[in-house]
Scaffold this active site. Structure first.
Site, PDB file in Angstrom:
ATOM      1  N   ASP A 104       1.145  -0.567   0.032  1.00 24.15           N
ATOM      2  CA  ASP A 104       0.285   0.214  -0.169  1.00 24.15           C
ATOM      3  C   ASP A 104       0.526   1.082   0.131  1.00 24.15           C
ATOM      4  O   ASP A 104       2.002   1.173   0.479  1.00 24.15           O
ATOM      5  CB  ASP A 104      -0.210   0.073   1.234  1.00 24.15           C
ATOM      6  CG  ASP A 104      -1.757  -0.975   0.933  1.00 24.15           C
ATOM      7  OD1 ASP A 104      -1.813  -1.826   0.134  1.00 24.15           O
ATOM      8  OD2 ASP A 104      -1.859  -1.391   2.873  1.00 24.15           O
TER       9      ASP A 104
HETATM   10  N1  URA Z   1      -0.675  -5.785   4.547  1.00 20.61           N
HETATM   11  C1  URA Z   1      -1.352  -4.867   3.998  1.00 20.61           C
HETATM   12  O1  URA Z   1      -2.269  -4.747   5.121  1.00 20.61           O
HETATM   13  N2  URA Z   1      -0.952  -3.859   3.131  1.00 20.61           N
HETATM   14  C2  URA Z   1       0.578  -3.927   3.006  1.00 20.61           C
HETATM   15  O2  URA Z   1       0.791  -3.498   1.923  1.00 20.61           O
HETATM   16  C3  URA Z   1       0.748  -5.583   2.896  1.00 20.61           C
HETATM   17  C4  URA Z   1       0.343  -6.234   3.320  1.00 20.61           C
END
Ligand code: URA
Length: 244
Positions: A104
């Site tokens: 993310d």
């Molecule tokens: N889990 C998440 O919540 N975000 C990420 O970027 C990777 C794994």
């Protein structure tokens, strides 16, 4: 040699196979002057292949990159909203690569990028169960949460396999705990959704390991090429061909 167009495009580092399918469907890929369709095959030696008007010519060497992604970068090669992307950080790299899986925008840490479609498929396919370790700084009842993570969870009708999880420390003044969560799936916002469902507030989330790889020695925003040995370890076998 003829190859499926989406496979060929990922091998040239244009995009992941799935993204290449989208490009074909969007009509931006041409073979010998004609708009390509999904399922089409082409030979880069004899066919003229273009993406967005740019000709795809020489097959680049297999390239595997580890990036320590900082917060605030989008995991994509181009962002239609003009935000900073992870490929903006690959200064000095001469070949186009695309991200293997996704972090993310506000998650940081270990992100692999490659132009090797088979490598990307292997690492993202749930059946290969490549473990990914995350460290999260959270507030809330961390001990209770990790117990839930270990059992597996059902979130919005989606099953999340049991994770290996433990509390590493809790700061008595701020109440912020650092937890380690190891998962082998790659569901959208998986760790954040697990934390939210367990009543934790996530302050910071970082991926610190993927399979045998760790971020050791790599500062935030920096990248390095993987060694041949690291690639073989991740693939669980000897790799084909030369790597960069
Ligand atoms: N889990 C998440 O919540 N975000 C990420 O970027 C990777 C794994």
């Amino acid at each position: 040699m003829q190859e499926r167009l989406q496979k060929l495009l990922s091998g040239f580092g244009v995009a992941s196979r799935r993204e290449a399918e989208r490009l074909i469907e969007a009509g931006v890929v041409k073979v010998n002057g004609k708009v390509a369709t999904l399922g089409m095959r082409a030979d880069p030696e004899t066919d003229r292949i273009e993406v967005d008007g740019r000709r795809i010519e020489k097959r680049p060497p297999l390239t595997y990159v580890m990036l320590n992604k900082p917060r605030g970068y989008v995991t994509t090669t181009e962002d239609e909203r003009g935000r900073r992307t992870v490929t903006d950080l690959l200064e000095g790299l001469n070949h186009r690569v695309y991200p293997v899986g996704r972090l993310d925008m506000n998650t940081e840490g270990l992100l692999l990028l490659t132009n090797d479609g088979a490598f990307a498929q292997r690492l993202t396919h749930p059946k290969f169960e490549v473990e990914k370790e995350y460290r999260a700084n959270v507030t809330g009842d961390a001990e209770a949460a990790v117990k839930l993570f270990r059992k597996g969870m059902l979130i919005d009708g989606e099953t999340f396999a049991p994770a290996r999880a433990r509390v590493l420390k809790t700061d008595p003044t701020t109440g912020v705990s650092t937890i380690s969560v190891i998962i082998h799936e790659g569901k959208n916002r998986q760790v954040r959704r697990m934390c939210e469902t367990a009543g934790l507030e996530v302050r910071r989330l970082k991926r610190v390991a993927e399979g045998p790889l760790t971020l050791t020695g790599l500062a935030p925003g920096k990248w390095r090429l993987l060694t041949e040995e690291e690639v073989s370890l991740l693939m669980g076998k000897k790799i084909r061909g030369k790597i960069q």
